[in-house]
Motif scaffolding. Structure first.
Motif, PDB file in Angstrom:
ATOM      1  N   CYS A 105       0.789  -1.131   0.000  1.00  0.00           N
ATOM      2  CA  CYS A 105      -0.047   0.027   0.083  1.00  0.00           C
ATOM      3  C   CYS A 105       1.010   1.308  -0.057  1.00  0.00           C
ATOM      4  O   CYS A 105       0.761   1.902  -0.659  1.00  0.00           O
ATOM      5  CB  CYS A 105      -0.923   0.010   1.361  1.00  0.00           C
ATOM      6  SG  CYS A 105      -1.934   1.416   1.253  1.00  0.00           S
ATOM      7  N   ASN A 106       1.865   1.319   0.771  1.00  0.00           N
ATOM      8  CA  ASN A 106       2.726   2.285   0.985  1.00  0.00           C
ATOM      9  C   ASN A 106       4.227   1.685   0.453  1.00  0.00           C
ATOM     10  O   ASN A 106       4.401   0.736   0.355  1.00  0.00           O
ATOM     11  CB  ASN A 106       2.946   2.897   2.538  1.00  0.00           C
ATOM     12  CG  ASN A 106       1.652   3.514   2.983  1.00  0.00           C
ATOM     13  OD1 ASN A 106       1.360   4.674   2.463  1.00  0.00           O
ATOM     14  ND2 ASN A 106       0.880   2.810   3.743  1.00  0.00           N
ATOM     15  N   THR A 107       5.248   3.073   0.126  1.00  0.00           N
ATOM     16  CA  THR A 107       6.595   2.542   0.080  1.00  0.00           C
ATOM     17  C   THR A 107       7.281   2.591   1.261  1.00  0.00           C
ATOM     18  O   THR A 107       7.254   3.457   2.051  1.00  0.00           O
ATOM     19  CB  THR A 107       7.090   3.316  -0.964  1.00  0.00           C
ATOM     20  OG1 THR A 107       6.240   3.340  -2.122  1.00  0.00           O
ATOM     21  CG2 THR A 107       8.473   3.177  -1.199  1.00  0.00           C
ATOM     22  N   LEU A 108       7.897   1.524   1.678  1.00  0.00           N
ATOM     23  CA  LEU A 108       8.859   1.371   2.704  1.00  0.00           C
ATOM     24  C   LEU A 108      10.348   1.827   2.763  1.00  0.00           C
ATOM     25  O   LEU A 108      10.704   1.359   1.210  1.00  0.00           O
ATOM     26  CB  LEU A 108       8.583   0.107   3.642  1.00  0.00           C
ATOM     27  CG  LEU A 108       7.105  -0.344   3.927  1.00  0.00           C
ATOM     28  CD1 LEU A 108       7.204  -1.606   4.506  1.00  0.00           C
ATOM     29  CD2 LEU A 108       6.478   0.622   4.741  1.00  0.00           C
ATOM     30  N   GLY A 109      11.063   2.080   3.267  1.00  0.00           N
ATOM     31  CA  GLY A 109      12.359   2.103   3.164  1.00  0.00           C
ATOM     32  C   GLY A 109      12.983   2.243   4.471  1.00  0.00           C
ATOM     33  O   GLY A 109      12.435   2.297   5.595  1.00  0.00           O
ATOM     34  N   GLY A 110      14.449   1.487   4.601  1.00  0.00           N
ATOM     35  CA  GLY A 110      15.504   1.609   5.657  1.00  0.00           C
ATOM     36  C   GLY A 110      16.837   1.669   5.241  1.00  0.00           C
ATOM     37  O   GLY A 110      17.055   1.323   3.982  1.00  0.00           O
ATOM     38  N   GLY A 111      17.756   1.632   6.136  1.00  0.00           N
ATOM     39  CA  GLY A 111      18.996   1.427   5.715  1.00  0.00           C
ATOM     40  C   GLY A 111      19.360   0.122   5.895  1.00  0.00           C
ATOM     41  O   GLY A 111      18.698  -0.868   6.595  1.00  0.00           O
ATOM     42  N   TYR A 112      20.546  -0.577   5.067  1.00  0.00           N
ATOM     43  CA  TYR A 112      20.998  -1.757   5.236  1.00  0.00           C
ATOM     44  C   TYR A 112      22.643  -1.669   5.111  1.00  0.00           C
ATOM     45  O   TYR A 112      23.454  -0.815   4.605  1.00  0.00           O
ATOM     46  CB  TYR A 112      20.610  -2.648   4.100  1.00  0.00           C
ATOM     47  CG  TYR A 112      21.151  -2.468   2.524  1.00  0.00           C
ATOM     48  CD1 TYR A 112      22.363  -3.449   2.332  1.00  0.00           C
ATOM     49  CD2 TYR A 112      20.851  -1.344   1.955  1.00  0.00           C
ATOM     50  CE1 TYR A 112      22.880  -3.061   1.122  1.00  0.00           C
ATOM     51  CE2 TYR A 112      21.373  -1.217   0.634  1.00  0.00           C
ATOM     52  CZ  TYR A 112      22.433  -2.186   0.317  1.00  0.00           C
ATOM     53  OH  TYR A 112      23.204  -2.108  -0.848  1.00  0.00           O
ATOM     54  N   ARG A 113      23.175  -2.695   5.754  1.00  0.00           N
ATOM     55  CA  ARG A 113      24.683  -2.817   5.725  1.00  0.00           C
ATOM     56  C   ARG A 113      25.033  -4.536   5.363  1.00  0.00           C
ATOM     57  O   ARG A 113      24.127  -5.395   5.901  1.00  0.00           O
ATOM     58  CB  ARG A 113      25.120  -2.652   7.120  1.00  0.00           C
ATOM     59  CG  ARG A 113      25.223  -1.091   7.208  1.00  0.00           C
ATOM     60  CD  ARG A 113      26.011  -0.878   8.529  1.00  0.00           C
ATOM     61  NE  ARG A 113      27.471  -0.990   8.458  1.00  0.00           N
ATOM     62  CZ  ARG A 113      28.228  -0.124   7.895  1.00  0.00           C
ATOM     63  NH1 ARG A 113      27.886   1.008   7.479  1.00  0.00           N
ATOM     64  NH2 ARG A 113      29.563  -0.317   7.860  1.00  0.00           N
ATOM     65  N   VAL A 114      25.902  -4.775   4.510  1.00  0.00           N
ATOM     66  CA  VAL A 114      26.316  -6.004   4.656  1.00  0.00           C
ATOM     67  C   VAL A 114      27.650  -6.267   4.837  1.00  0.00           C
ATOM     68  O   VAL A 114      28.513  -5.114   4.635  1.00  0.00           O
ATOM     69  CB  VAL A 114      26.159  -6.537   3.075  1.00  0.00           C
ATOM     70  CG1 VAL A 114      24.711  -6.516   2.777  1.00  0.00           C
ATOM     71  CG2 VAL A 114      26.951  -5.791   2.059  1.00  0.00           C
ATOM     72  N   ASP A 115      28.264  -7.384   5.421  1.00  0.00           N
ATOM     73  CA  ASP A 115      29.460  -7.746   5.668  1.00  0.00           C
ATOM     74  C   ASP A 115      29.757  -9.324   5.344  1.00  0.00           C
ATOM     75  O   ASP A 115      29.407 -10.168   5.930  1.00  0.00           O
ATOM     76  CB  ASP A 115      29.609  -7.451   7.212  1.00  0.00           C
ATOM     77  CG  ASP A 115      31.145  -8.050   7.544  1.00  0.00           C
ATOM     78  OD1 ASP A 115      31.960  -8.177   6.714  1.00  0.00           O
ATOM     79  OD2 ASP A 115      31.463  -8.095   8.763  1.00  0.00           O
ATOM     80  N   GLY A 116      30.261  -9.339   4.247  1.00  0.00           N
ATOM     81  CA  GLY A 116      30.296 -10.882   3.523  1.00  0.00           C
ATOM     82  C   GLY A 116      28.939 -11.257   3.336  1.00  0.00           C
ATOM     83  O   GLY A 116      28.129 -10.604   2.636  1.00  0.00           O
ATOM     84  N   GLY A 117      28.581 -12.414   3.918  1.00  0.00           N
ATOM     85  CA  GLY A 117      27.268 -12.986   3.548  1.00  0.00           C
ATOM     86  C   GLY A 117      26.322 -12.507   4.621  1.00  0.00           C
ATOM     87  O   GLY A 117      25.133 -12.662   4.875  1.00  0.00           O
ATOM     88  N   ARG A 118      26.816 -11.565   5.712  1.00  0.00           N
ATOM     89  CA  ARG A 118      25.791 -11.191   6.862  1.00  0.00           C
ATOM     90  C   ARG A 118      25.203  -9.932   6.357  1.00  0.00           C
ATOM     91  O   ARG A 118      25.725  -9.047   5.488  1.00  0.00           O
ATOM     92  CB  ARG A 118      26.599 -10.918   8.190  1.00  0.00           C
ATOM     93  CG  ARG A 118      27.323 -12.232   8.611  1.00  0.00           C
ATOM     94  CD  ARG A 118      27.806 -11.761  10.012  1.00  0.00           C
ATOM     95  NE  ARG A 118      28.958 -10.962  10.010  1.00  0.00           N
ATOM     96  CZ  ARG A 118      30.045 -11.411   9.769  1.00  0.00           C
ATOM     97  NH1 ARG A 118      30.451 -12.559   9.386  1.00  0.00           N
ATOM     98  NH2 ARG A 118      30.989 -10.399   9.611  1.00  0.00           N
ATOM     99  N   MET A 119      23.828  -9.689   6.866  1.00  0.00           N
ATOM    100  CA  MET A 119      23.065  -8.407   6.268  1.00  0.00           C
ATOM    101  C   MET A 119      22.249  -7.891   7.526  1.00  0.00           C
ATOM    102  O   MET A 119      21.954  -8.830   8.449  1.00  0.00           O
ATOM    103  CB  MET A 119      22.118  -8.631   5.239  1.00  0.00           C
ATOM    104  CG  MET A 119      21.469  -7.306   4.832  1.00  0.00           C
ATOM    105  SD  MET A 119      20.048  -7.795   3.478  1.00  0.00           S
ATOM    106  CE  MET A 119      21.295  -7.760   2.082  1.00  0.00           C
ATOM    107  N   SER A 120      22.329  -6.765   7.575  1.00  0.00           N
ATOM    108  CA  SER A 120      21.370  -6.195   8.720  1.00  0.00           C
ATOM    109  C   SER A 120      20.646  -4.940   8.051  1.00  0.00           C
ATOM    110  O   SER A 120      21.217  -4.219   7.198  1.00  0.00           O
ATOM    111  CB  SER A 120      22.152  -5.472  10.076  1.00  0.00           C
ATOM    112  OG  SER A 120      23.212  -4.385   9.451  1.00  0.00           O
TER     113      SER A 120
END
Length: 272
Positions: free
Chosen positions: A84-99
Motif C-alpha cells: 500500500c505504502n512505499t517502505l524504506g530503511g538502511g542496510y549494511r552487508v559484511d560478507g554474507g551477513r546483512m542487517s
C-alpha cells in the motif's frame, strides 16, 4: 477554471540532481556469491518464503493487488515496493551477513485491510534479516543473467527473490538526470514511414543547486517515448527523467532511452 497540482519541492529537486552522482550500494564482501554490486544491480521480487524447516509459507508472499513484493538496494538504502505504502530503511552487508534498520514509510491508508496487515508484517520482518546470498551462478552484474537472492532471517526462515535488471544494469551506465516539460497537446511531426504522425512537444527545464527553476530550453518535437509515462491530452507535466545512452541502437531509433523517474509538476490546462 485552471486547476494546478504541484508536488515539486526544492528538496526533491536537489535530491534528483544529486542522484546523478550516487552509485553502488553498501560495502560488502568480495566473494562472487556475496558481491554487493550484484545486490544493487537488480530489483528483487519475492517468489517464495520458507520457514525454518524448509516448508513453504504462502501467506508470506504478497498476492494482494496482483503486485509482487519488490526490494531495491541502492546507496545503503533498501526500498520496498508492491505494498500500500512505499517502505524504506538502511542496510549494511559484511560478507554474507546483512542487517536492515527499522523500516519507515508513507502513511497512506488503503481499503484493503489484508494488504495493510501484510505491509505491517513486512515492516516488522525485514529488520530481522541476518544473511544473504546470490543464487543462480551470477558472479557479476549482467543484464542477461537471471539471478536469485536468498535472504535468511534470524529465526532460520528464508525468502527467495528473483532478480530483474535495473535500468542502470540494462543500459550499462548510471544515466543522466534531466527535467523535461511536456506540453499539454501533441503536435504534427514528420516521419518518412508514419503519415500524419503526432509527437509530444517538450523543452528542458533547469534548476540551481537549491532547486529553484532557472530557465527553459527551446520547444521541440519529441519523437521517442518515455518509459513509464503516458501522455494525457490537456495536461502539462514537468518530469524528472533518467536518460541512458543505448549501445548500437537501430538506424531509425534514438541513441538515448528515456525513463520516467517521477512527475514533479502537473497542471490541467484545458477542460478536456
Amino acid at each position: 477554471m485552471k486547476r494546478t497540482w504541484k508536488i515539486l519541492l526544492a528538496a526533491v529537486v536537489v535530491q534528483g540532481l544529486a542522484a546523478c552522482a550516487q552509485q553502488g550500494g553498501a560495502a560488502g564482501g568480495s566473494g562472487a556469491k556475496t558481491d554487493a554490486s550484484i545486490l544493487t544491480a537488480y530489483h528483487w521480487r519475492l517468489q517464495q518464503a520458507l520457514n525454518a524447516t524448509g516448508a513453504p509459507q504462502p501467506d508470506a508472499v504478497n498476492t494482494h493487488g496482483g503486485q509482487a513484493l519488490q526490494l531495491t538496494f541502492a546507496g545503503e538504502r533498501v526500498a520496498v515496493a508492491g505494498l500500500c505504502n512505499t517502505l524504506g530503511g538502511g542496510y549494511r552487508v559484511d560478507g554474507g551477513r546483512m542487517s536492515i534498520t527499522q523500516m519507515v514509510g508513507t502513511l497512506r491508508m488503503c481499503p484493503d485491510q489484508a494488504l495493510m496487515k501484510y505491509e505491517r508484517d513486512v515492516a516488522e520482518r525485514l529488520p530481522t534479516v541476518s544473511g544473504w546470498e546470490i543464487l543462480g551462478g551470477a558472479a557479476r552484474p549482467d543484464a542477461a543473467a537471471q539471478p536469485a537472492l536468498k535472504l535468511t532471517f534470524a529465526d532460520g526462515s528464508q525468502w527467495r527473490l528473483a532478480g530483474t535488471p535495473t535500468d542502470q544494469t540494462r543500459y550499462g551506465s548510471a544515466g543522466e538526470t534531466m527535467f523535461l516539460e511536456v506540453a499539454p497537446d501533441l503536435v504534427p511531426c514528420s516521419h518518412p514511414l508514419i503519415p500524419n504522425m503526432k509527437c509530444m512537444r517538450v523543452r528542458t527545464v533547469s534548476y540551481d543547486g537549491a532547486g529553484i527553476k532557472q530557465g527553459y530550453g527551446d520547444w521541440e518535437a519529441f519523437y521517442g517515448n518515455i518509459q513509464g509515462y503516458t501522455h494525457s491530452a490537456g495536461v502539462r507535466n514537468v518530469l524528472r527523467i533518467k536518460r541512458y545512452t543505448v549501445a548500437n541502437p537501430p538506424a531509425d531509433a534514438s541513441r538515448y532511452a528515456y525513463v520516467l523517474d517521477m512527475t514533479v509538476e502537473s497542471e490541467q490546462v484545458s477542460g478536456r
